[in-house]
Each structure stands twice: as structure tokens, then as C-alpha cells.
Scaffold this active site. Structure first.
Site, PDB file in Angstrom:
ATOM      1  N   ASP A   1       0.815  -1.216   0.096  1.00  8.66           N
ATOM      2  CA  ASP A   1      -0.045  -0.014  -0.035  1.00  8.66           C
ATOM      3  C   ASP A   1       0.818   1.124  -0.013  1.00  8.66           C
ATOM      4  OD1 ASP A   1      -2.577   1.254   0.432  1.00  8.66           O
ATOM      5  OD2 ASP A   1      -1.873   1.870   2.503  1.00  8.66           O
TER       6      ASP A   1
ATOM      7  N   GLU B   1       1.795  -0.308  -5.043  1.00  8.90           N
ATOM      8  CA  GLU B   1       0.810   0.711  -5.365  1.00  8.90           C
ATOM      9  C   GLU B   1       1.513   2.106  -5.439  1.00  8.90           C
ATOM     10  OE1 GLU B   1      -3.153   2.614  -3.936  1.00  8.90           O
ATOM     11  OE2 GLU B   1      -1.690   1.971  -2.348  1.00  8.90           O
TER      12      GLU B   1
END
Length: 707
Positions: free
Chosen positions: A350, A386
Site C-alpha cells: 500500500d 501501489e
């Protein structure tokens, strides 16, 4: 444990970090560069009563440690750290606050929100410059000493090559909360993840990996709890080594390992979405739960010259300081733990740009990337980033180092815009269909580095992309201000649900066209769980706090005729992708070498059967595109594959690219019942908002030979 309370703490060892049982006792080791003293706090088996405090007797290389003879698995403990409370200098020590061990393998209890959890007096006009001396232990979960399970003696991982990987992004809880045939206590747990019914569905669909939203223990934000909501997605980590207790069910600590084994036995890999960019402690006004109280100035990036405040590249209040060797060690130890102990196959990071930030900004050669790529355990796993955060120059798509794949948000937006009928998209979608070479064709990276998707947990589902032109997030309690404002979606005539058969037919056709584009583009496709079942979030494109039927898969929908057809179509498309490797380029180099005149490996055509000219590429109104792939067989014949797309509002007659021949239709998003259908004549009509996958073969002596 009573006899243990009378044992003195021996010096023990500074390694390994955490609480380690050796069969005779437990060694405790915790990092803090700035603490003056750290107390080990022992609790009763229910974690309600603190029985004894024992100062850790030694500090070696900024690691505090001690050994408790006679202690073992099941011991409940926490820490208290002594030192300066000087927020302006970055220090927030407060021994009144019980702290979780950053290396805790299991937790007892949950956070019970109380003002006592904060290191400062919440009501004080001095805010975090004040200090709160109430004991936070009654409101805190505690760590439990566990016996480290043995790693598997035999490698049972599927080891699916990247080029063959098809990912399904899923939420452990939401995936099975409404699945019939499972006992209520099992639903939403790791045990349900291993259920034969779910595995049968994954097999039917044909995916090779599940990417699970965060399963590390996380915190439900106070503001959400006060609204009667929960942090459903879990991007708010409380413990980097402990599984989320709600997912363990009655299966105990081994529940996750059993689920991973079951998925591996079915040939399905397990990828974890992990959050090492920030913690659940928030900004300077957040609670003191672990890292803040142990050594705030080391664990977090602070504003230079004003260390009271946190650098917030994540948008979540704080940023972990991965430039510090002990913080980086914690992350690396955590990753290895999930690979070696839980046997997972990879990670999706993330806000991966945050992890690659040094003091001067993002660097693909940052310590985090270097540490992973040289690690003999982690370098063999699947690594996905990401590629953005909210900090300076925060969008770094295509800039990560080799061995990392990246979520390709440009693929998502381009494909959505093309099928919505936006102007001038042909050049961009051609780029995306060939693995986004302009972004990834460097440093010998491969097309699989582009993780392609049209829907994910963050945003509209596939069904909602075609049912809503605007977000509808009122249930989140933020006056519909949260979530992306631009979704490149269309409702095709009515906002939300409708019984109009014409609108429903267009919506289903566009959904199938989006799936075909995803699955026949080069790169690694990722689907969102439930899209094959027509799952809707009722227009909510930010359902992070909706732990209810807004987010859960409704398995009753799987039996509805339209959704049976959608699941079947998705399964056929995934199977055809596997059977037709011609669509999947595996390397960027030598892309333009001729196969045999008049063929090239890749060529682009329009509905007229003409190769696109410069003017055609820049025709803003061009809505038709044909990708032709060609490959030579040993006998000299040429295999051909066509992805034919009509994003116009009217049907179009597509003429075959020369030299023509006989063709076989495999998939038609306008008519999913058509399969293995020979196509005759000079072309084929493709309905509005529809796509086809067609194959053929060309021979030198018989260019019209049938497939």
C-alpha cells in the site's frame, strides 16, 4: 504462571526482537534509542489485571532486553517506556501508557476507545503539549507469547509464473459473510477462505492467485466507532506480526496457515496487501499504542526543525521512517515472518512510493527496495507496489525497480474512458493493451510488471461502473465528500437500479467488454472479487467503513441468470487467455521485428480493414480499434489473433485486415452465447459498445485456410 512472578529478569539477549520462547523461558527484546527505561508488564491470563512490572535489565545497541525463566506460551504482556515527554523535540514517552510489542505475534483483547489511550489530555487547551497520567492498560489489547510454528518442511507453493498469473482481489471477511453452506461462526474467517465451495468457485473462474486486503491486526478508528462504523478495509495497522483476530474465528493462530495450505493445494497463490507506510497512531493528536510511546523520534518521519509534527506523505497522519535501520529491520522481519511462517506467496505494498522515500524524495534505489531485492527469502516472492502517495512527486508509475510489479491506474482510467465513449482515446488504449511499454519498457522489466485492472476495492465495482455516473457515499457519514469524484463511469440512461431491459442489456455488454479488454491486454490482470457475480456497492466508491452487505459478496446473486452468464463469460475469457498466449507479449524487446511479409507481431487496424495512419490515430472521434497479433509456426504458417473493439454508439461492420481468410469467433461481449463460431464473408458486424476475440491462420500457399 505464579512461580514466574517470583523470578528475576535475567539479562537475556538483544536478538531476536520480540518475545521468544526457548523451551525454558522467554527472551524479551524491544528497540528504543531514546528511552531511559522500559518496563515489562505481566498480566493475568485474561489481560485484565497487571500482576507485575519488571524493568528490562540490559540495553545493547539500543535494544532493551531481559529473560524470564519459567515463562512460556500464553504469557500476557506489554511494555511501558520511560523518558522525556517533549513533543517539540519529537519525544512522547509516557509510562502511564501500556504499549504493544511491535513484534507481538498474537493479541488478547481489543482497543476500547477511551481518552486514557492518548498521551496528552484530550480536553487540554495545550493539546498534545499536555500530558495525561491515567493508566491506559484497561483499554489496551495485550501481546501473548506464542510458540513459533515450524515452517513447512516441503514447499507447497504453486510458483505460478508471472506471465500465467490472474489475480482476484478479495476481502477475507466480505468474501464469505453471506456464503450459504457455512456455519455462522465460520463465515468471514480464514477457515471459510479454505472452504471447498469457495475454492470450487475460484477454480471455475480460473484465477491463479488471491490478493487479500490487510490481514495484519488493525485498529477501528475512533471517529468511525463513534458513527457506528468500522475500518472494514483494514489499512490501519496495529500489529505487523499478528493476524487480525476477527479473521481467526475459532481456529486459533494456525487458522491462516491452514487456509493458505488449502489454497496452495488447489494451485492458488496467496498475496497479502500490507501497510508499512503508516501506522494506526495517526498524527500528533493520535493515541499512544505502541511505536509512538516506545520511540516516536525513531519510528516516524518528523518535520525537520519542528519535531512536534509528523511528515504526512500518506494522508493518514504519519509516515513510518524506513530510513532508520531498526524500523526497516522491523518491516523486513515482518515480511519474512509472513512468508516463512504463514507461507504466503507475495505482497502488495500500500502506498509503495512512501516506502521508497528517502529524505530527498522517492528513489527506486531506496534502502527498502534494496533490502527486499537482496533478501534470499523475499526476492523469490511476488512483489507489487501501489505506485503513489500524496507527498511531493507522489505518482511514480513505472519508476519502481525490476522485480516489482505495479498497479497500473492509467490502464484502469484509459479502459474506462474508451468504453464510456470519450474522445481521442485510441492511442492511449493501444499503449495499455501492449503492457504500457512507455512506462515499463526499461531496465529489462517485463510486461507482467503492469498489473492491469478496471475495478478494485477502492472505487466502483464493475457493475457500478455501468450503473452510476456519480458517487453515492452518503452512508459513510462524510456528506458524500469522500471517495474519487471522477470515476470515468456512465449509467447508460438511469442513475442506479433499473428494470429497463434496454439499459440493462447495454450495461451487461459494457461490463463484458471491459472484462475482455482486461483479460486480453498484455500485463498481469487483476479482477475484483464479486464482479463476476454482478456485485454492487449501491454506488459507494469508498466503502472502507462499510462492514455490511454494502461490501459483502451476495452469493444469492450468483444464481441469477444474468450473473450466471457473467460468471461463465469471465471464466471462458480467463480460460481463453490461457489457451491463446499469442495475445500476451512476454517481453518488450524486438516488438517490431517482422514475422513474415505482410505480417508484423503487432499491428493496428480500424473497422475499414485499414492500418491506422497518423491521422487515424489522432482522429478524436475514432471509436473502433483492432489489435492483430501474429506468430509464425514451425511449418511456416502464421497464427493470427484479433481483439476487435467497437466503443461507438452504433453497430459497425468490421472488415478483415488483409490478406483476409477464414476466422473463428471465440468470444463476443454482445452475445456471450456465441462461441467457436466460424465467421464468413469480408467482415463481421460488431454491436455498439462490444468487443470480439477472433483467431485465424495464414499459410503461404493457402491464405484462406480455416483455423
Amino acid at each position: 504462571m505464579p512461580h514466574t512472578l517470583n523470578e528475576p529478569l535475567l539479562p537475556g539477549l538483544p536478538t531476536p526482537l520480540g518475545a521468544t520462547w526457548d523451551g525454558l523461558g522467554v527472551n524479551f527484546a524491544v528497540f528504543s534509542a531514546n528511552a531511559a527505561r522500559i518496563d515489562l508488564c505481566l498480566f493475568d491470563e485474561r489481560g485484565r489485571k497487571e500482576l507485575k512490572r519488571l524493568p528490562l535489565p540490559e540495553c545493547t545497541d539500543e535494544v532493551w532486553h531481559g529473560y524470564l525463566r519459567g515463562a512460556g506460551p500464553g504469557l500476557v504482556y506489554g511494555y511501558r517506556a520511560h523518558g522525556p515527554y517533549a513533543p517539540e523535540q519529537g519525544h512522547r514517552f509516557n509510562p502511564a501508557k501500556l504499549l504493544l510489542d511491535p513484534y507481538a505475534r498474537a493479541l488478547l483483547g481489543k482497543v476500547r476507545w477511551s481518552d486514557a489511550l492518548f498521551g496528552y489530555r484530550v480536553s487540554s487547551h495545550k493539546a498534545d503539549l499536555s500530558i495525561d497520567r491515567r493508566d491506559s492498560a484497561p483499554a489496551m489489547p495485550k501481546a501473548i507469547v506464542v510458540e513459533a510454528p515450524d515452517t513447512l518442511r516441503h514447499d507447497t507453493r504453486p510458483h505460478t509464473p508471472w506471465d500465467d498469473t490472474v489475480i482476484l482481489e478479495a476481502h477475507v471477511r466480505g468474501l464469505t459473510m453471506q456464503m450459504d453452506g457455512l456455519r455462522q461462526p465460520v463465515r468471514g474467517t480464514f477457515e471459510a477462505l479454505a472452504s471447498p465451495r469457495l475454492i470450487d468457485h475460484l477454480h471455475r473462474l480460473g484465477v491463479t492467485a488471491v490478493e487479500l486486503l490487510p490481514v495484519q491486526a488493525f485498529l477501528h478508528d475512533r471517529i468511525l466507532v463513534d458513527r457506528g462504523l468500522r475500518n472494514y478495509w483494514g489499512y490501519n495497522t496495529l500489529a505487523y506480526f499478528a493476524p487480525e483476530g476477527a479473521y481467526l474465528g475459532n481456529g486459533g493462530m494456525d487458522a491462516m496457515r491452514r487456509a493458505v495450505r488449502a489454497l496452495h493445494a488447489a494451485g492458488i497463490e496467496v498475496i497479502l496487501d500490507v501497510v508499512y507506510n503508516h501506522t494506526c497512531e495517526g498524527n500528533e493528536l493520535g493515541p499512544t499504542l505502541s511505536w509512538r510511546g516506545l520511540d516516536n523520534a525513531s519510528y516516524y518521519r518528523l518535520v525537520p526543525g519542528d519535531e512536534r509534527y509528523f511528515i504526512n506523505d500518506t494522508g493518514c497522519g504519519n509516515t513510518l521512517n524506513l530510513s532508520h535501520p531498526r524500523v526497516l529491520q522491523m518491516v523486513m522481519d515482518s515480511l519474512r515472518y509472513w512468508v516463512e511462517t504463514m507461507q504466503v506467496d507475495g505482497f502488495r505494498f500500500d502506498l509503495g512510493v512512501t516506502l521508497g522515500r528517502e529524505g530527498y524524495g522517492f528513489d527506486p534505489g531506496a534502502g527498502f527496495f534494496d533490502a527486499i531485492l537482496q533478501d534470499p527469502v523475499l526476492a523469490r516472492t511476488k512483489l507489487i507496489s501501489e505506485p503513489w502517495d500524496i507527498g511531493p512527486d507522489g505518482y511514480q508509475l513505472g519508476q519502481h525497480p525490476p522485480r516489482f510489479a505495479e498497479w497500473n491506474g492509467k490502464f484502469r482510467d484509459t479502459v474506462r474512458r474508451f468504453w464510456r465513449g470519450d474522445d481521442g482515446i485510441r492511442p492511449d488504449i493501444a499503449e495499455r493493451l501492449l503492457g504500457s511499454a512507455g512506462l515499463f519498457a526499461r531496465r529489462w522489466r517485463k510486461p507482467w510488471a503492469s498489473v492491469n485492472f478496471v475495478s478494485a476495492h477502492d472505487g466502483f465495482t464493475l457493475a457500478d461502473l455501468t450503473a452510476y455516473a456519480e458517487r453515492h457515499n452518503e452512508a459513510n457519514g462524510e456528506d458524500n465528500r469522500d471517495g474519487a469524484g471522477e470515476n470515468f463511469s456512465a449509467n447508460w440512461g438511469v442513475e442506479g437500479p433499473t428494470d429497463d431491459p434496454g439499459i440493462l442489456a447495454v450495461r451487461e455488454r459494457v461490463q463484458r467488454s471491459l472484462l475482455l479488454t482486461l483479460l486480453f491486454a498484455s500485463g498481469t490482470p487483476m479482477l475484483l472479487a464479486g464482479d463476476e457475480l454482478g456485485r454492487t456497492q449501491r454506488g459507494n466508491n469508498n466503502a472502507y467503513c462499510q462492514d455490511n452487505d454494502v461490501s459483502w459478496l451476495d452469493w444469492r446473486r450468483a444464481a441469477q441468470p444474468a450473473n450466471v452468464a457473467m460468471t461463465d463469460f469471465a471464466a471462458r475469457a480467463i480460460a481463453l487467455r490461457r489457451e491463446l498466449p499469442l495475445f500476451r507479449i512476454t517481453r518488450f524487446a524486438h516488438e517490431g521485428e517482422p514475422v513474415n511479409t505482410p505480417f508484423e507481431p503487432t499491428s493496428w487496424w480500424d473497422e475499414r480493414g485499414l492500418q491506422l495512419s497518423y491521422d487515424d490515430w489522432h482522429n478524436q472521434k475514432g471509436r473502433a480499434l483492432v489489435l492483430r497479433r501474429a506468430a509464425r509456426r514451425e511449418d511456416g504458417s502464421i497464427d493470427l489473433a484479433l481483439l476487435m473493439m467497437n466503443a461507438a454508439d452504433v453497430p459497425l461492420l468490421f472488415r478483415w485486415p488483409p490478406p483476409g481468410g477464414d476466422w473463428l469467433l471465440h468470444l463476443d461481449s454482445a452475445d456471450p452465447s456465441r462461441a467457436s463460431t466460424p465467421l464468413e464473408g469480408e467482415g463481421v458486424q460488431i454491436e455498439a459498445h462490444a468487443a470480439m476475440v477472433v483467431t485465424g491462420r495464414w499459410r503461404q500457399d493457402a491464405s484462406t485456410a480455416a483455423t
